[in-house]
Design a protein around this motif. Structure first.
Motif, PDB file in Angstrom:
ATOM      1  N   GLN A   1     122.342 -16.931  32.114  1.00 48.72           N
ATOM      2  CA  GLN A   1     123.299 -17.246  31.056  1.00 48.72           C
ATOM      3  C   GLN A   1     122.843 -18.521  30.380  1.00 48.72           C
ATOM      4  OE1 GLN A   1     127.137 -17.374  32.927  1.00 48.72           O
ATOM      5  NE2 GLN A   1     127.457 -15.200  32.588  1.00 48.72           N
ATOM      6  N   VAL A   2     122.757 -18.468  29.064  1.00 45.86           N
ATOM      7  CA  VAL A   2     122.277 -19.595  28.288  1.00 45.86           C
ATOM      8  C   VAL A   2     123.235 -19.831  27.123  1.00 45.86           C
ATOM      9  CG1 VAL A   2     120.355 -20.479  26.922  1.00 45.86           C
ATOM     10  CG2 VAL A   2     119.898 -18.984  28.853  1.00 45.86           C
ATOM     11  N   VAL A   3     123.525 -21.081  26.874  1.00 49.13           N
ATOM     12  CA  VAL A   3     124.357 -21.429  25.728  1.00 49.13           C
ATOM     13  C   VAL A   3     123.429 -21.634  24.536  1.00 49.13           C
ATOM     14  CG1 VAL A   3     125.982 -23.108  24.777  1.00 49.13           C
ATOM     15  CG2 VAL A   3     126.080 -22.514  27.204  1.00 49.13           C
TER      16      VAL A   3
ATOM     17  N   GLN B   1     120.973 -20.060  16.358  1.00 48.73           N
ATOM     18  CA  GLN B   1     120.065 -19.335  17.242  1.00 48.73           C
ATOM     19  C   GLN B   1     120.525 -17.893  17.440  1.00 48.73           C
ATOM     20  OE1 GLN B   1     120.381 -22.167  20.416  1.00 48.73           O
ATOM     21  NE2 GLN B   1     118.389 -23.076  19.955  1.00 48.73           N
ATOM     22  N   ASP B   2     121.834 -17.692  17.533  1.00 47.54           N
ATOM     23  CA  ASP B   2     122.359 -16.331  17.656  1.00 47.54           C
ATOM     24  C   ASP B   2     122.034 -15.520  16.406  1.00 47.54           C
ATOM     25  OD1 ASP B   2     123.975 -14.332  19.122  1.00 47.54           O
ATOM     26  OD2 ASP B   2     125.301 -14.544  17.373  1.00 47.54           O
TER      27      ASP B   2
ATOM     28  N   VAL C   1     115.004 -11.561  23.478  1.00 49.26           N
ATOM     29  CA  VAL C   1     114.814 -12.708  24.369  1.00 49.26           C
ATOM     30  C   VAL C   1     113.702 -12.418  25.374  1.00 49.26           C
ATOM     31  CG1 VAL C   1     115.888 -14.119  26.179  1.00 49.26           C
ATOM     32  CG2 VAL C   1     117.159 -13.580  24.089  1.00 49.26           C
ATOM     33  N   ARG C   2     113.720 -11.212  25.969  1.00 53.56           N
ATOM     34  CA  ARG C   2     112.670 -10.858  26.941  1.00 53.56           C
ATOM     35  C   ARG C   2     111.295 -10.815  26.276  1.00 53.56           C
ATOM     36  NH1 ARG C   2     116.963  -7.564  28.851  1.00 53.56           N
ATOM     37  NH2 ARG C   2     116.142  -5.713  27.842  1.00 53.56           N
ATOM     38  N   LEU C   3     111.228 -10.293  25.049  1.00 50.84           N
ATOM     39  CA  LEU C   3     109.968 -10.289  24.305  1.00 50.84           C
ATOM     40  C   LEU C   3     109.470 -11.713  24.058  1.00 50.84           C
ATOM     41  CD1 LEU C   3     110.611  -7.569  21.576  1.00 50.84           C
ATOM     42  CD2 LEU C   3     108.850  -7.485  23.339  1.00 50.84           C
TER      43      LEU C   3
END
Length: 77
Positions: free
Chosen positions: A10-12, A17-18, A41-43
């Motif tokens: 979990q990241v704020v 950024q969103d 995000v994984r990429l």
């Protein structure tokens, strides 16, 4: 076949950024396949790790980190 164990993180993130994640997911998606923000995000993790292993982009990433830390400092005021 056993399922792969996955870790959750979990990241704020900021609204900006969103929005960047949303735009990237939209750009990578096609009518045949929608790409999620989690996949983006994984990429990004894979891309950063590969570039660091290859000795690329380290200075650029360090500059970006400084920029992000400066933004976080502004938000805490």
């Amino acid at each position: 076949m056993a399922k792969k164990e996955k870790k959750r993180l979990q990241v704020v993130i900021s609204e900006e950024q969103d929005a960047l994640l949303t735009r990237a997911a939209y750009a990578l998606s096609s009518p045949e396949r929608l790409v999620s923000k989690s996949e983006v995000v994984r990429l990004a993790i894979e891309k950063i790790a590969r570039e660091l292993e290859e000795g690329k982009a380290k200075e650029e990433l360090e500059a970006l980190l400084k920029h992000l830390k400066a933004e976080e400092g502004e938000e805490e005021v």
